[in-house]
Scaffold this active site. Sequence first.
Site, mmCIF file in Angstrom:
data_model
loop_
_atom_site.group_PDB
_atom_site.id
_atom_site.type_symbol
_atom_site.label_atom_id
_atom_site.label_comp_id
_atom_site.label_asym_id
_atom_site.label_seq_id
_atom_site.Cartn_x
_atom_site.Cartn_y
_atom_site.Cartn_z
ATOM 1 C CD GLU A 194 31.339 76.804 -2.726
ATOM 2 O OE1 GLU A 194 31.784 77.369 -3.740
ATOM 3 O OE2 GLU A 194 31.167 77.407 -1.638
ATOM 4 C CD GLU A 195 31.043 79.433 0.764
ATOM 5 O OE1 GLU A 195 32.171 79.794 0.398
ATOM 6 O OE2 GLU A 195 29.999 79.949 0.323
ATOM 7 C CG ASP A 216 28.867 74.703 2.420
ATOM 8 O OD1 ASP A 216 28.396 74.505 1.286
ATOM 9 O OD2 ASP A 216 30.050 75.031 2.612
ATOM 10 C CG HIS A 244 32.393 84.554 1.915
ATOM 11 N ND1 HIS A 244 33.523 83.939 1.399
ATOM 12 C CD2 HIS A 244 31.342 83.878 1.391
ATOM 13 C CE1 HIS A 244 33.159 82.950 0.613
ATOM 14 N NE2 HIS A 244 31.835 82.891 0.593
ATOM 15 C CG ASP A 281 27.580 79.336 -5.511
ATOM 16 O OD1 ASP A 281 27.138 80.234 -4.758
ATOM 17 O OD2 ASP A 281 28.619 78.700 -5.263
#
Length: 483
Positions: free
Chosen positions: A139-140, A72, A454, A163
């Site tokens: 995950e986010e 994701d 982000h 990651d």
Amino acid sequence: MDTSRVFHHFYEISKIPRGSGNEKGISNYLVNFAKVHGLEVIQDEYYNVLIRKKATKGYEKYKSICLQGHMDMVCEKDENKVFDFKKDPIEIIIQDGYLTANGTTLGADNGISVAICMAILESDKIKHPDLEILLTTDEEVGMVGAKGFDITNLESNILVNIDSEEYGCIYVSSAGSSMVKSSKTFNAQKIEKDVYEVKIDGLFGGHSGVDIHLNTANASMLLAELMLKLANVAEVNILDFNGGTKDNTIPRSAKIVFSTDMEYKELEKLLNVFLDSLRYRYIKAEKNILMSISKLKDIEYTLMLNKEDSKNLLNYLMNMPNGVLKMSDNSKDLVESSSNMGIVYTEEINGKKLINTHNAIRSLKIEYQDYVAECIKEYAKSFGFDAIVKKSYNPWEYKEKSEIRDYFSQIFENQVGYKPRILKMHAGLETGLFAEKNDKLDIISIGPDIKNPHTPSEKMSIEAVEQTYVYLVSALENYNIVK
């Protein structure tokens, strides 16, 4: 070494919507990819995907290794960008040696892990031990996939997470996180005066773990302070306050709708004077603080807070514990604990106003994580808010001994001629959840250079992707950790 297939796969998965909570499409795509290549694959109820590939001849004697990432991505876009993350493909741009996107997040966090793993899986030239690829979901927004994953399905006791976002570093610890949601219902009254909207925009924003130490402005808190200055000289009645879109993202913009008897020109003059003083405070961290003021004619709202409640709300938002709260005692320049007021939003229910805030708390130590969460809850309660912890996961704590850390350090040094940096991370990784489920796991995290995750300014170094891929393939082909 040919790295073209890595970028091919990254471009292909960027065509598939994969915002957190919307991973069914990308998950099914990965399952089909595995089947086409004759690989064993497991897809669970959370849409996590586990793919297995048998060891190359001669590598059967070595321990199995798992490469892990999440499928994701954070969905953020520029204010004026017309884009639907549920159906539109990411528009990738090559710029000055980086991949970036046209007005949206790129999804390099963590699409590059998926792409690297796919390139390794499809190759019949790369030598490797028994290989597992674990790609998780959500995950986010709380590491939902990792929490739900049945760790007994994993045959490997060695896990390499892909990651992290700095080539040349091996991460060996990461922060845990809790989200505190606070809510308060206010009595409301009918609107009697002119209504205005003030918006703050153009802030840097950023990842609430990776970028929290930069001391950038939180748009919601900045706007609350600006409006409190106004409320001290004029009557302000709040109709609506909204800021931020993600718990784990520092808010780049916020807006308030309010009623006042002040004339537009006087209002504009005062707010610009107040904003100039705030701009000076952030002169190094923020270069583009923007403010817009508009008088609303067509009003969708019907109720507003009284003067006293409006000032109390602004005080609450302005003084929320936020940013870096404690630096590490053991590691220089490492944030130990922090809080990010990521979301503020208003609801109108049954003739009343409901104000909600979300605070993402991070810490490298579980005791500090719990302590900060309690502090935020007590702060909220002091203003009459109800506060609860909604989501939480534990830190990934450092281990003194690590066979895989020592091995990858040596491979890196052989490749480039110097040792990698061994670091701890204030951002959160799924590794903490896996380590908690299986304390025998030997874990590290690596990755290429990714800047401004982000945010719509997210970019990924093409060279660093190539270097990371070569590094990882070299580690697989020279693997010597015996069973």
